[in-house]
Scaffold this motif. Structure first.
Motif, short mmCIF file in Angstrom:
data_model
loop_
_atom_site.label_atom_id
_atom_site.label_comp_id
_atom_site.label_asym_id
_atom_site.label_seq_id
_atom_site.Cartn_x
_atom_site.Cartn_y
_atom_site.Cartn_z
N GLY A 174 0.86 -1.18 0.00
CA GLY A 174 0.00 0.00 0.00
C GLY A 174 0.89 1.22 0.00
N ARG A 196 -8.48 5.91 -2.52
CA ARG A 196 -7.52 4.90 -2.96
C ARG A 196 -7.94 4.27 -4.27
N GLU A 215 -1.50 -0.98 -4.39
CA GLU A 215 -2.54 -0.09 -3.85
C GLU A 215 -1.93 1.29 -3.66
#
Length: 120
Positions: A71, A102, A114
């Motif tokens: 992420g 996101r 991500e």
């Protein structure tokens, strides 16, 4: 005791280094850092941006990470998503994480990534 996350390693198929460089350095804006010679002989490449460190290691029986992923926090997520889309990368938006904008995308070998930005 744990003090920090040093890096995240993703796998890549043999011979994909040029595509990885074009994506991680060219599109994401990361800097490629040299691998130590003994590790460079194995292939792959390493990238950094600020405190973010991603290592791409060659795996002969490569399968992209479709669920597991790093992420990565970004600033100006809308411009970042537009940049990826302009380079032909898939941008899949997701509103399921409260307090964040996101989206998900994939690197050129199919690994899931991500990108997220906390809301003000």
């Amino acid at each position: 005791m744990l003090t920090a996350l040093d890096h995240v390693q993703l796998a890549a198929p043999p011979g994909s280094e040029d595509d990885l460089r074009a994506y991680y350095a060219g599109i994401l804006g990361m800097t490629e850092v040299p691998k130590p010679p003994v590790l460079a002989a194995r292939g792959g490449c390493w990238f950094e941006a600020g405190s973010v460190r991603l290592h791409l290691g060659v795996e002969r029986d490569f399968r992209p990470a479709r669920k597991a992923h790093p992420g990565l926090r970004v600033t100006d997520i809308e411009a970042f998503a537009a940049r990826l889309a302009a380079h032909g990368a898939k941008v899949v938006r997701d509103d399921d994480l409260p307090g964040h904008k996101r989206f998900y995308s994939e690197d050129p070998v199919g690994n899931r990534l991500e990108f997220l930005e906390p809301l003000a």
